[in-house]
Design an enzyme around this catalytic site. Sequence first.
Site, PDB file in Angstrom:
ATOM      1  CD  GLU A  25      -2.861   1.008   2.457  1.00  0.00           C
ATOM      2  OE1 GLU A  25      -3.610   1.957   2.647  1.00  0.00           O
ATOM      3  OE2 GLU A  25      -2.804   0.009   3.195  1.00  0.00           O
ATOM      4  CG  ASP A  26       1.738   2.823   3.266  1.00  0.00           C
ATOM      5  OD1 ASP A  26       0.703   3.117   2.646  1.00  0.00           O
ATOM      6  OD2 ASP A  26       1.782   2.676   4.497  1.00  0.00           O
TER       7      ASP A  26
END
Length: 675
Positions: A25-26
Amino acid sequence: VAVILVDLGMDTDCIVAALLHDVVEDTTITGKEVSQLFGSEVAALVDGVTKLGKIPYTSKEEEQVENLRKMFLATAKDIRVIIIKLADRLHNMRTLSHMPDYKQREKSRETMEVYAPLAHRLGMQRLKVELEDLSLQYLDPVGYEEIARDFDSHRGERQSFLDEIMNRLQERLRGEIKCQVTGRVKHIYSVYQKMYKQNKQLSEIYDLYAVRVIVDSIVDCYSVLGVVHDMYKPIPGKFKDYISTPKPNMYQSLHTTLIGREGIPFEVQIRTWDMHRTAEFGIAAHWKYKRGLTRKDSLEGKLEWVRQVLEVQATSSDPEEFMRTFKIDFFDDEVFVFTPRGDLINLPLGATAIDFAYAIHSQVGNKMIGARANGKMVTLDYQVQNGDIVEVITVKEGNKGPGRDWLSIVKTSEAKSKIRQWFKREKREENIQRGREEIERAIKTNLLSIEEDTLNELLLTIARRMGVTGVDELYAAVGYGGISVNRVMGKLKESVNKLHKPSNEDVLESITEAQPKPKKVSRDGIIVEGLEGCLVKFARCCNPLPGDDIVGYVTKGFGVSVHRRDCHNFQTAIEKDDELGRWIAVYWDNESRTGHQTELVITAASRTALLADLTMVLANLKIPIHAITARDAHKNAMSMVAVVIEVMDLEHLNMVIGKLLHIKGVTDVRRGKVG
């Protein structure tokens, strides 16, 4: 997050996935790379926890539902997904003090509504208790501090009370039954719930103190119960046997409430070591390494509710309804009801006789014509009670089927889903007609003017976006309740706005025109379609502000009255087809900036200087105050303050509401009615 999972006794793949859960996600790392480096099992766990941040959604609720749906899909394959997610949320809550105030409230509310009940449903009481207490600190800091202060000031005497009971029990059981005796004071949120929701004083809470006795066998549990009842006087009606009837989250114990010295009540919980591990760690204590849920076993039965969640989501794509039924079905208190043959059916509190019928089988529900509870005839909307023996009366022949009003009677999503499936299968033509009428009525309510061919094109596009094959299928889905008409209208209004948006060529042509069109003149910041210079007034029933969706009503001799589109008066006129010709299109003149009066109703914990703090905040924001009234609601130690203020628009009002919510003790701020 990994350390929390180590404490829960999770396996290596779960710990690795916890360390990597934010990587996809990051960062630029992909799920494929995670799979290559750490294996497909770890990659599947990481994918299950990863949020769906890159897909556009029409609302926050839709995004939340889609995230939950993906998590449950992954959970159905591997329960560790939800355990990692809960550990992640616990760590978020432990570090929440570093986030802005609005984020603290948002995260805490989501934790209280979704994640703490999830931990409870999975039997993970240790996580649930900490999540609830941490959330309460930010949602009602005043209430939290009040209880925490009381706990601190009486810690010594309470511990002394518990020590005395534990010592007496240990002395009596020594040599007879091998056991461990511990004691605790109820956690803060649990006390808060009883004080504020049930309007009780701290002295009225019976299970404030609890003593736990852990033994080696079930036989020993009942032996200890006999000893305890011999030593102390039990309170009638306060005994619960969760060993013979376990809770849906696998919890098992004997609970009994007794009277101690000076008439102080306390609870005793009696359980085996296996029951204790399940009570503390829930589903984590039952994890079968490497086996997952590929075979039918006891763990799969305990996770049947995950598949029910997915089934509910499949039959209704309305995010609001999904969240509502999600909370009702899986997080409410339960009632235990018996069939005449003695089979036990578990239902949420408030479930009806119809819910009971559908819990037995869909055909039992579909053919139901009546019910008996404990031998007496009851209505279909009768709310079943703990211990009821319910008999469902069915029609032997014919195809009676459920009534449409049943959807508003039943409480469980399982029953709603099965009723919708029946209407979908048996009443297609009726559903299409009903859905068409609902959408046409909503178009009329929203004062949209759309050609029939254009409407069909737009509805076909919307149908495909919602996973429906055609316009008739969309009408049918609205007709049987599978898709909310409000959701269709939200997407339809979006489409109409895009349709009327000027193209680049249109904009260029308007710029190069020799004679610009005269600007429509507004009055009081309102442009009335087809009329100029007429008297305009703002309806006091709904008090619209710039930014609100509005509509005008032509009054008899007093110009145009401006209402919000969600105003009760407008909605009533639409439903009754009452003087619809008087309602006309109006819109805000964005170039006109004038102040507008609106009322706010503020709910807060009663305290000294509350009113002073409220007026100080408004003064610092340079917000004019036109009127203010306040009163105490003594029954729950709360105050209600109504204040009429002047703001520029909806955005300005929302900023003011945000500031007021930061005031100590304020729990709610909402728009009210001026005058």
